[in-house]
Design an enzyme around this catalytic site. Sequence first.
Site, PDB file in Angstrom:
ATOM      1  N   GLU A 167      19.847 -27.321   3.133  1.00  0.00           N
ATOM      2  CA  GLU A 167      18.879 -26.239   3.499  1.00  0.00           C
ATOM      3  C   GLU A 167      17.536 -26.558   3.143  1.00  0.00           C
ATOM      4  O   GLU A 167      16.539 -26.275   4.070  1.00  0.00           O
ATOM      5  CB  GLU A 167      19.198 -24.996   2.447  1.00  0.00           C
ATOM      6  CG  GLU A 167      18.592 -23.704   2.798  1.00  0.00           C
ATOM      7  CD  GLU A 167      19.102 -22.784   1.843  1.00  0.00           C
ATOM      8  OE1 GLU A 167      20.122 -23.114   1.023  1.00  0.00           O
ATOM      9  OE2 GLU A 167      18.642 -21.512   2.089  1.00  0.00           O
ATOM     10  N   ASP A 176      11.811 -15.938   0.301  1.00  0.00           N
ATOM     11  CA  ASP A 176      12.348 -14.898  -0.591  1.00  0.00           C
ATOM     12  C   ASP A 176      11.814 -14.807  -2.159  1.00  0.00           C
ATOM     13  O   ASP A 176      11.177 -13.838  -2.412  1.00  0.00           O
ATOM     14  CB  ASP A 176      14.010 -14.965  -1.175  1.00  0.00           C
ATOM     15  CG  ASP A 176      14.773 -14.952   0.273  1.00  0.00           C
ATOM     16  OD1 ASP A 176      14.198 -14.958   1.289  1.00  0.00           O
ATOM     17  OD2 ASP A 176      16.149 -14.727   0.291  1.00  0.00           O
TER      18      ASP A 176
HETATM   19  C1  DGY Z   1      19.753 -14.350   0.842  1.00  0.00           C
HETATM   20  O1  DGY Z   1      20.755 -13.633   0.742  1.00  0.00           O
HETATM   21  O2  DGY Z   1      19.453 -15.404  -0.008  1.00  0.00           O
HETATM   22  C2  DGY Z   1      19.008 -14.052   1.890  1.00  0.00           C
HETATM   23  O3  DGY Z   1      17.970 -14.795   1.769  1.00  0.00           O
HETATM   24  C3  DGY Z   1      18.543 -12.779   1.937  1.00  0.00           C
HETATM   25  O4  DGY Z   1      18.314 -12.766   3.185  1.00  0.00           O
END
Ligand code: DGY
Length: 421
Positions: A382, A158
Amino acid sequence: MSSLDDQARAIIRGNDRGGYTLPTRGLYPYQWNWDSAFAAWGFATFDNPRAWDELDTLMASQWDTGMVPHIIFHTPDPGYFPGPEIWRTGQTPPTSGITQPPVAATMARLVWEMDPEAGHDRMAALYPKLLAWHRWWHEVRCTHGPAAITHPWESGRDNCPDWDIGMAGVNGADAGPYERRDTGHVDPEMRPTKEDYDRYITMVNFGRNAGWDQAQVVADGPFLMADPGITFMLLRADEDLAVMGRALGHDVTELEGWAKALRDALPLIWNEELGAYDARDLRTGQFANVLGSGAFLAYLADAGNPTLDAQLMRVWDSVSYGIPSADPEAAIFNPRKYWRGPTWPVLNALLAVGLRDSGRTDLAERLRAETESLIRQHGFYEYFDPNDATPCGGADFTWTAAIWLTWAGQGAEADAVRGAA
Ligand code: DGY
């Protein structure tokens, strides 16, 4: 204390909602596209039919266009933002309006190879759907050559620095009022910033106002960048799908053509000045000029070269655990902030699959051992600080548990170590 294998299976079972698996409770309370593909790989180590169910549930939400959405909102959960009322895609069950890295075919091949007989009919049923998704990628998103994304969330990475130049062109001032939920679940310092979120929401608003019409989003949307990570994952997945298509007796000429076109397009994302593959703004042609983990996914698609090898070793040797998601020598490097530095077990696993397949077993083993060490020290987080192993983001993460069962926990001494656990 139960063994780490038992813990990993318990995490996956605990995140199982019946046919689909949450990435983690709280932070990600729905079905996410590429998380689900990794979940299938993990399930295949102890429940092969359930692995296929996971892939079936994902592909059941494929749009008529062939796109497979990045989130499927099976059951309402006010703990996540932006939820279905923001996306408004008109799908049942509701989904987001963007996609995510196409690793499903690669994972399906790994699952199938673990039990070829049991998987034959399951894969035969899945094949046309995966083919349609790949067609969507090639016809809608590879028109410039490499694979393009219209929102950083599509990359799965992201807030990595690859997208900074594209994000700079998005005006987040009109995002409107909204309340984030992610920062209520984990340390806000480990998540994207408010400025990032304003822009993410602006891009969602554009897509919704365009009725999620891809032609409009690609032509006029606020963000369009070539993603090296997806380009390599798609290339590898095309080739995996072609292997499975041949085994199922299909003509795979179309898939071979897509893979060739994508491989031929790789020079367009090679940044000579940087000495690496690089993200590129497709509206301006400008390179991001930053080395990120997406570039190293070249190894998954057997697209490495000596210059990239040198970059890989420089970056890897400058941290202690696995491949960092950003260059530790870059000013933006932050070892605990999501995709701006931390090491991600799931990306390490993908890289190792590629390294192993190209015969670089020494590097694949080093990556496995470093990833094993992170999980052994702190559990199934994660992601991790690549310098001191600090666990970051969500805990009890499905894909970290999955890659433990399939790869990270599979060292030569695994049995002996398990016996001692
Ligand atoms: C989040 O909400 O952080 C996700 O990565 C978007 O898909």
